[in-house]
Scaffold this motif. Structure first.
Motif: not given
Length: 341
Positions: A180-196
């Motif tokens: 769960a911890g890595v997943t939060v970081d991963y999804l936040a990274g995707q958002v920062a890179a440009g997903v909506h």
């Protein structure tokens, strides 16, 4: 239609003609994908090649004009980044080593560069995507990811993970928390890179007894949603607990996801009655109906739209598109979805 339309629906707006994207819309049923894979090599090589992965993400948008693009990647990028070796063997599916039935999580060496590689793809897609198209990132939910990490591969009944959860609940809880911890970081990274928006795939949610479902599906999903929303306010989260059945309404209430994906076994009329009022839903055409085509396909599209027409609805499949699906059937489905009822 377009990005504003799809995101508006995920934020609670009902529309007469639903926006649409299909799970696995970037993949093997497309001749342009098959050609690129033949040129580039294996699946994982495509995922970590930013140019290739961005091109694959964009292919179905160019061909069909879907309202949403889904990142071309895999749910097992997270365990790869946590230190397991990931390979895809033709005819055998993904393999993770060492399996955690034989090894300790603490002995793995994190490899965050695998997450960074995906962010590179996100940035390329975000720069090239038409302005009217929403961009969706994703990750596997902790329970489903953990089943692969424990067994080292997929299985029919997820027995290895279920046994660990029963026999060593503290050890299994630590694994779920780490994922769960890595997943939060991963999804936040995707958002920062440009997903909506993002989707959490819990492909094996249906294998758990009710109490275990609460502990290993609902609780970690709620934790991810809360932590992600604190870091990325306003970014919609779609939860897709495949096979949840009667647990679906409780999942929708307690995880606080912004939208719930329905698999093909869910009666959409039941879902409309059972789910919280106004909650956006996504789904849920049987992928085999898309493969079959004809009147059966057109009729199912109409039934789903009518059943879910009172609430915000993103039209999608109940699971991933079959690799044998004819292009003409996708075109026919899109025409039916986008036609007035």
């Amino acid at each position: 239609m377009g990005a504003r339309s799809l995101l508006a629906v995920l934020n609670g707006e009902r529309q007469a003609v639903p926006p649409v994207w299909f799970m696995r819309q970037a993949g093997r049923y497309l001749p342009e994908y098959r050609a690129l894979r033949a040129e580039k090599g294996g699946f994982l090589e495509l995922v970590y090649d930013n140019d290739a992965a961005a091109e694959i993400t964009l292919q179905p948008i160019r061909r069909f004009g879907f309202d949403g693009a889904i990142l071309f990647s895999d749910i097992l990028i997270v365990p790869h980044a946590m230190g397991q070796t990931l390979t895809f063997t033709p005819g055998e599916g993904p393999q993770l080593a060492p399996p955690l039935v034989e090894a300790r999580l603490e002995d793995l060496h994190a490899a965050p560069q695998h997450l960074a590689a995906v962010y590179g793809t996100v940035r390329k897609v975000a720069a090239a995507l038409p302005g009217e198209t929403a961009f969706l990132g994703f990750a596997g939910a902790p329970w489903t990811v953990a089943t692969y990490m424990v067994a080292g591969e997929g299985s029919r009944d997820q027995a290895a993970a279920r046994l660990m959860a029963y026999r060593e609940p503290a050890r299994f809880a630590a694994l779920i928390d780490a994922v769960a911890g890595v997943t939060v970081d991963y999804l936040a990274g995707q958002v920062a890179a440009g997903v909506h928006a993002v989707q959490l795939f819990d492909s094996w949610a249906g294998s758990l007894a009710p109490d275990e479902f609460d502990r290993w599906v609902i609780a970690p999903t709620r934790a991810i949603v809360e932590r992600l929303k604190a870091r990325c306010p306003g970014v919609p989260v779609i939860g897709f607990p495949k096979g949840a059945g009667g647990n679906l309404a409780r999942y929708a209430r307690e995880t606080r996801v912004d939208a719930v994906g329905l698999d093909e076994t869910v009666d959409p009329a039941w879902a409309d009655e059972a789910l919280p009022e106004g909650l956006p839903v996504q789904g849920n055409l049987d992928p085999l109906l898309l493969l079959a085509g004809g009147d059966a396909l057109a009729g199912a599209v109409r039934r789903i739209r009518r059943a879910l027409g009172r609430r915000p609805h993103v039209f999608n499949l109940g699971h991933g598109i079959d690799k044998e699906t004819p292009i003409a059937h996708v075109e026919a489905a899109l025409a039916a979805i986008r036609s007035p009822l």
